[in-house]
Motif scaffolding. Structure first.
Motif, PDB file in Angstrom:
ATOM      1  N   ALA A  48       0.784  -1.148   0.122  1.00 59.12           N
ATOM      2  CA  ALA A  48      -0.161  -0.101  -0.044  1.00 59.12           C
ATOM      3  C   ALA A  48       0.961   1.328  -0.141  1.00 59.12           C
ATOM      4  O   ALA A  48       1.862   1.294   0.850  1.00 59.12           O
ATOM      5  CB  ALA A  48      -0.817   0.031   1.294  1.00 59.12           C
ATOM      6  N   LEU A 101       2.277   5.084   0.969  1.00 58.39           N
ATOM      7  CA  LEU A 101       2.227   5.635   2.129  1.00 58.39           C
ATOM      8  C   LEU A 101       1.496   6.967   1.978  1.00 58.39           C
ATOM      9  O   LEU A 101       0.890   7.412   2.970  1.00 58.39           O
ATOM     10  CB  LEU A 101       3.873   6.136   2.244  1.00 58.39           C
ATOM     11  N   PRO A 130      -1.840   9.117   0.963  1.00 53.90           N
ATOM     12  CA  PRO A 130      -3.306   8.585   0.801  1.00 53.90           C
ATOM     13  C   PRO A 130      -3.855   9.109  -0.773  1.00 53.90           C
ATOM     14  O   PRO A 130      -4.660   8.494  -1.016  1.00 53.90           O
ATOM     15  CB  PRO A 130      -3.952   9.581   1.733  1.00 53.90           C
ATOM     16  N   ARG A 179      -3.025  -0.643  -6.258  1.00 55.59           N
ATOM     17  CA  ARG A 179      -3.080  -0.784  -4.703  1.00 55.59           C
ATOM     18  C   ARG A 179      -3.192   0.648  -3.818  1.00 55.59           C
ATOM     19  O   ARG A 179      -2.082   1.295  -4.375  1.00 55.59           O
ATOM     20  CB  ARG A 179      -2.207  -1.815  -4.075  1.00 55.59           C
ATOM     21  N   GLY A 180      -4.117   0.845  -3.190  1.00 55.89           N
ATOM     22  CA  GLY A 180      -4.443   1.933  -2.348  1.00 55.89           C
ATOM     23  C   GLY A 180      -4.345   1.746  -0.972  1.00 55.89           C
ATOM     24  O   GLY A 180      -4.208   0.247  -0.600  1.00 55.89           O
ATOM     25  N   SER A 181      -4.327   2.500   0.023  1.00 53.06           N
ATOM     26  CA  SER A 181      -4.266   2.360   1.401  1.00 53.06           C
ATOM     27  C   SER A 181      -5.663   1.347   1.722  1.00 53.06           C
ATOM     28  O   SER A 181      -5.478   0.615   2.720  1.00 53.06           O
ATOM     29  CB  SER A 181      -4.353   3.611   2.136  1.00 53.06           C
ATOM     30  N   ALA A 182      -6.641   1.572   1.115  1.00 53.28           N
ATOM     31  CA  ALA A 182      -7.911   0.851   1.507  1.00 53.28           C
ATOM     32  C   ALA A 182      -8.547   0.669  -0.165  1.00 53.28           C
ATOM     33  O   ALA A 182      -9.842   1.006  -0.401  1.00 53.28           O
ATOM     34  CB  ALA A 182      -9.034   1.642   2.101  1.00 53.28           C
TER      35      ALA A 182
END
Length: 367
Positions: free
Chosen positions: A140, A142, A144, A159-162
């Motif tokens: 993921a 760092l 946002p 891929r992202g943080s969510a």
């Protein structure tokens, strides 16, 4: 010496499958391909399979606290409008529940496709320890407002943080929606995928576990056929007795026993497993399956102010749920909603605890 193999499932079973060999620290120490046209069996080694993310739906969902069965049922319910087909046809796997109670990583895949992948690997005598989507194997970012990006065959994994998705290259810009892309390539990509797969943020085999599947959807799909066989077997016995054909009678009785024990292994030592299996089927969920029954229970409970689902278990007596609710009359609303869903409700116990009612119900199909 290599410690594990990271195997990348191809988009077509006739294509070679790339793999990485990693040491105990997760460093890539070798590369290779499995050729489906070669008869050689690869060496036995711990294997983590990375599946094409384009075939897997990944979401971060707000799920209620509870055990794994409850959380998975809630995830199915949340995904009901997003699934391309019947939600019961999907295997749903969950990541670790966040400590802060935030959205939970969820991955859903066609149960038939997952089974096909596993059977394809079995042709190489490989039984993977875990199966993880390619996009969730990426780290993921760092920031946002950034996405990690990598080419995976003909597609691009993001891929992202969510967030996690695998799409065709011409859709990347639209999906990114202005977020910056951190591309991984070559050895850096292999290293990242190896570490991500070994960490297995979500394992698609979680929902494929034999112990759960036998007790849930798979077992209930067998139930209708088994019930018919068990109901017919007494007639076969009577006919065989009339003809004094003890061999046929013994075979029919043995078949009924085998069928009952296949569905309920704990009946292996019972005196009359066929009759006991029939009584348990009477208490079981309808043909729609346990997942659908649980989804209906969640929906019914949500419509009762102050009510909570404390527990849900599937055992020898069918689906049993425990509810905490403000008053006894709340059960009437729950029964009415479940009746509309084709479910019958049997009250087992109701007691007052700390100013609230706690009720245990058996949920079954209406006959």
């Amino acid at each position: 010496m290599s410690h594990a193999r990271i195997l990348f499932i191809p988009t077509n079973a006739t294509l070679p499958a790339r793999f990485l060999l990693v040491d105990r620290e997760g460093r890539v120490v070798g590369r290779g391909e499995l050729d489906p046209h070669q008869a050689d069996t690869p060496p036995t080694i711990r294997t983590i399979a990375v599946a094409p993310g384009a075939d897997i739906m990944t979401r971060w969902l707000d799920l209620p606290p509870g055990n794994m069965a409850q959380a998975r049922a809630a995830a199915r319910w949340a995904l009901r409008d997003q699934a391309a087909g019947e939600i019961e046809a999907l295997d749903v796997a969950l990541g670790v529940a966040p400590a802060d109670g935030g959205p939970r990583m969820t991955a859903a895949v066609s149960a038939k496709l997952l089974q096909a992948w596993l059977r394809w690997m079995e042709t190489f005598d490989i039984r993977p320890e875990a199966v993880v989507p390619d996009n969730l194997s990426l780290p993921a970012p760092l920031a946002p407002d950034a996405l990690t990006a990598a080419r995976t065959g003909a597609d691009v994994a993001l891929r992202g943080s969510a967030f996690g998705v695998t799409v065709q290259p011409d859709l990347v810009e639209a999906i990114a929606a202005g977020r910056s892309l951190d591309w991984l390539e070559g050895e850096a990509l292999d290293a990242a995928l190896a570490m991500g797969a070994l960490a297995a943020p979500v394992d698609l085999l979680q929902a494929h576990d034999r112990r759960e599947r036998v007790k849930s959807a798979k077992g209930w799909r067998l139930a209708a056929g088994l019930a018919a066989a068990l109901l017919v077997s007494p007639l076969i016995l009577l006919a065989a007795e009339g003809l004094r054909d003890r061999t046929a009678a013994d075979q029919a009785e043995a078949a009924a026993r085998v069928g009952a024990v296949a569905l309920y292994p704990e009946l292996a030592t019972a005196d009359d497993p066929a009759s006991e299996a029939l009584s348990r089927l009477d208490a079981g969920p309808p043909a729609g399956g346990t997942a659908r029954a649980l989804a209906a229970v969640f929906a019914a409970v949500e419509r009762v102010p102050g009510a909570e689902l404390d527990d849900a278990t599937l055992g020898g007596q069918g689906l049993r749920v425990t509810l905490a609710h403000p008053g006894f009359s709340d059960l009437d609303a729950v029964r009415a909603d479940l009746a509309e869903a084709g479910l019958a409700v049997v009250d087992e116990t109701s007691a007052e605890e700390a100013g609230r009612m706690v009720s245990t119900l058996t949920i079954g199909g209406v006959r």
